[in-house]
Design an enzyme around this catalytic site. Structure first.
Site, short mmCIF file in Angstrom:
data_model
loop_
_atom_site.label_atom_id
_atom_site.label_comp_id
_atom_site.label_asym_id
_atom_site.label_seq_id
_atom_site.Cartn_x
_atom_site.Cartn_y
_atom_site.Cartn_z
N HIS A 189 37.35 88.77 8.88
CA HIS A 189 36.03 88.23 9.17
C HIS A 189 35.36 87.58 7.97
CE1 HIS A 189 35.45 90.09 13.27
NE2 HIS A 189 36.48 90.79 12.83
N ASP A 406 30.46 82.35 2.67
CA ASP A 406 30.31 83.12 3.91
C ASP A 406 31.49 82.84 4.81
OD1 ASP A 406 28.80 84.96 5.33
OD2 ASP A 406 26.98 83.74 5.28
#
Length: 527
Positions: A189, A406
């Site tokens: 993730h 991110d």
């Protein structure tokens, strides 16, 4: 694969096909689909009488996999979030939850230490310096094996096991040793760093070998998948071709045919239809108007929503906003910044320092530029329920997502999903995974370039309504079409469609999915 640890069979354990011992279970306790994640899909609370209760976690992963797991009667392996808790399986929201117990020492070494003070900063471009401690690594290996053993005991013959995120990178190979019959997927993730950064990790080969235990390794961006394939080429002697890696089993497994591991991008999303519907409720729309009134009905409301994490670029956006006030390009009478910074990893020194820095910067700017009835920055260090977040998104004219690095950033997608009015402007860091999908509708920025960030913030604040509507419609098409259900179905569809090393065994789990279109899975680089 990974580090070989001798597993001694004892009473109450069953020998697997690979000769590894796993805890014994009855056929009724085994499942076609097993999800393995650091946390269970529920949050626990303890009342004044000491009674423990749970509620479903609001996380996107639970939203994505919950309906599928209920339909297939799947099991979810994870940590409860507390130290030294009971680990008896239980049913929550029609999902079988199988806790993995962690001691206080293991939480400190495996979770706060290796996961969050070694891997997290390393994988986020060393924005903060990672720490490398051998005792942290040993705890990481030990806990990963415990997760793998739980999953091996729960999975039916030929089942699908989907392992999630950087805390459990050794699980795929450990699980492969114990249960070679399984079809194993792994999804990362967070970003996977370039080879030059990843190579700093003393246990880099073990991590790569751990991930190669999976049949499918998924990443947020094509660049992350390419970084992983480069690491495989540099740190192993395995053959790669495009997205495919050919894995030859070790001497102890000579009888097994070679495997093919696929590494590709599967950008995660949100339950966009839910957020869209939530933002259209009269209660949320009324709350959005109320928020603007409480702020003094500014001409421009800018919004930042983040975990208080050094990867999110919170200091950069606040610095840029303060300089815009100092330059006179914005004033507190017609603009305000609302910053929601939810608490995160408060036992880690770097996060404690970040909070001091951010709150000091907010206090200085408010002291210099705030007026009675007009704060320059409205700062909240706590979390909000989904209804309040939807109202904040609706109230905001400009959404600031200025992450330094991110994996995806789902806040950007939540903002877009909430704007059924086709209004609002998204300022989005080019260093987010979301930039790959939303770059044509958002205003992309480099948060390290403070002057450039200031210019983009002013452009967002003064954008003509016609242009902002055009951009938002483009963003909404992307977010509403590619929701979190499509993400999970696509990943599992690719995983179950990969050629089996055991063609005589029927596939026990069939995702309601399709082979991905070219825009679903982005190719990595050829070797």
């Amino acid at each position: 694969m990974a580090d070989n640890e001798t597993q001694q069979a004892s009473s109450g354990e069953a020998e697997t096909e690979a000769g590894r011992a796993v805890p014994d279970t009855t056929p009724d306790e085994r499942y076609d689909l097993v999800v393995v994640a650091n946390r269970l899909p529920v949050d626990f609370t303890t009342d004044d009488d000491g009674a423990i209760s749970w509620k479903r976690s609001p996380g996107g992963l639970v939203t994505a996999l919950g309906p599928m797991m209920r339909a297939s009667e799947g099991a979810w392996v994870g940590w409860s979030g507390a130290a030294d808790t009971e680990d008896d399986p239980f049913d929550a929201d029609d999902i079988r939850c199988v806790p993995v117990g962690l001691s206080a020492a293991e939480i400190e070494l495996y979770y706060e230490g290796f996961s969050n003070d070694t891997l997290w900063p390393l994988y986020h471009d060393v924005i903060a310096p990672p720490s490398f401690h051998r005792q942290w690594w040993e705890a990481y290996r030990k806990v990963n094996r415990r997760f793998a053993e739980k999953a091996a005991a729960l999975a039916k013959e030929g089942a699908v096991v989907w392992v999630h995120d950087y805390q459990l990178q050794l699980v795929p190979a450990m699980l492969r040793e114990m249960r070679p019959d399984l079809r194993i997927g792994f999804f990362n993730h967070i970003p996977f760093p370039p080879l030059e950064i990843f190579s700093q990790l003393p246990w880099r080969r073990q991590v790569v070998q751990g991930l190669l235990g999976a049949d499918l390794v998924g990443f947020q961006r094509a660049g992350d998948a390419a970084n992983f394939i480069r690491a495989v080429r540099r740190l192993t002697d395995l053959t790669t071709r495009g997205q495919m890696i050919t894995v030859t089993d070790d001497e102890a497994r000579r009888d097994m045919p070679a495997r093919h591991v696929r590494a590709a991008a599967f950008p995660i999303s949100i339950d966009s239809a839910h957020f869209d519907a939530l933002a259209q409720t009269p209660e949320v729309q009324a709350r959005a108007r109320e928020i603007r009134a409480e702020l003094g009905n500014p001409r421009v409301m800018m919004l930042g929503v983040d975990r208080l994490d050094y990867t999110k670029g919170i200091r950069h956006r606040i610095k840029a906003y303060g300089e815009l006030l100092a330059d006179g390009r914005l004033t507190v009478t017609d603009a305000t910044l609302v910053q929601v910074a939810s608490p995160s990893r408060e036992n880690v020194d770097a996060y404690q320092q970040l909070r001091e820095d951010v709150e000091g910067l907010v206090g200085r700017i408010n002291g210099e530029y705030g007026e009675i009835g007009h704060s320059a920055i409205n700062y909240m260090h706590h979390s909000y329920p989904a209804e309040e977040m939807a109202a904040l998104y609706l109230a905001a004219d400009v959404m600031l997502v200025t992450s330094l690095r991110d994996g995806m950033n789902l806040v950007a997608k939540e903002y877009v999903a909430a704007r059924s009015d086709d209004q609002g402007v998204l300022v989005l860091s080019e260093f987010t995974g979301a930039a790959d999908e939303l770059g044509r509708g958002a205003l992309l920025c480099n948060p390290h370039d403070i002057d450039g960030l200031k210019d983009i913030m002013v452009r967002a604040a003064t954008m003509e309504p016609r242009e902002s509507r055009k951009r938002m419609r483009r963003l909404r098409r992307a977010v509403l079409e590619n929701d979190v259900a499509r993400w999970s179905q696509t990943f599992l569809g690719v995983l179950t469609a990969l050629p089996s090393r055991f063609p005589d065994r029927e596939r026990s789990y069939d995702a309601d999915a399709r082979e991905p279109e070219p825009h679903d899975v982005l190719d990595g680089e050829d070797s």
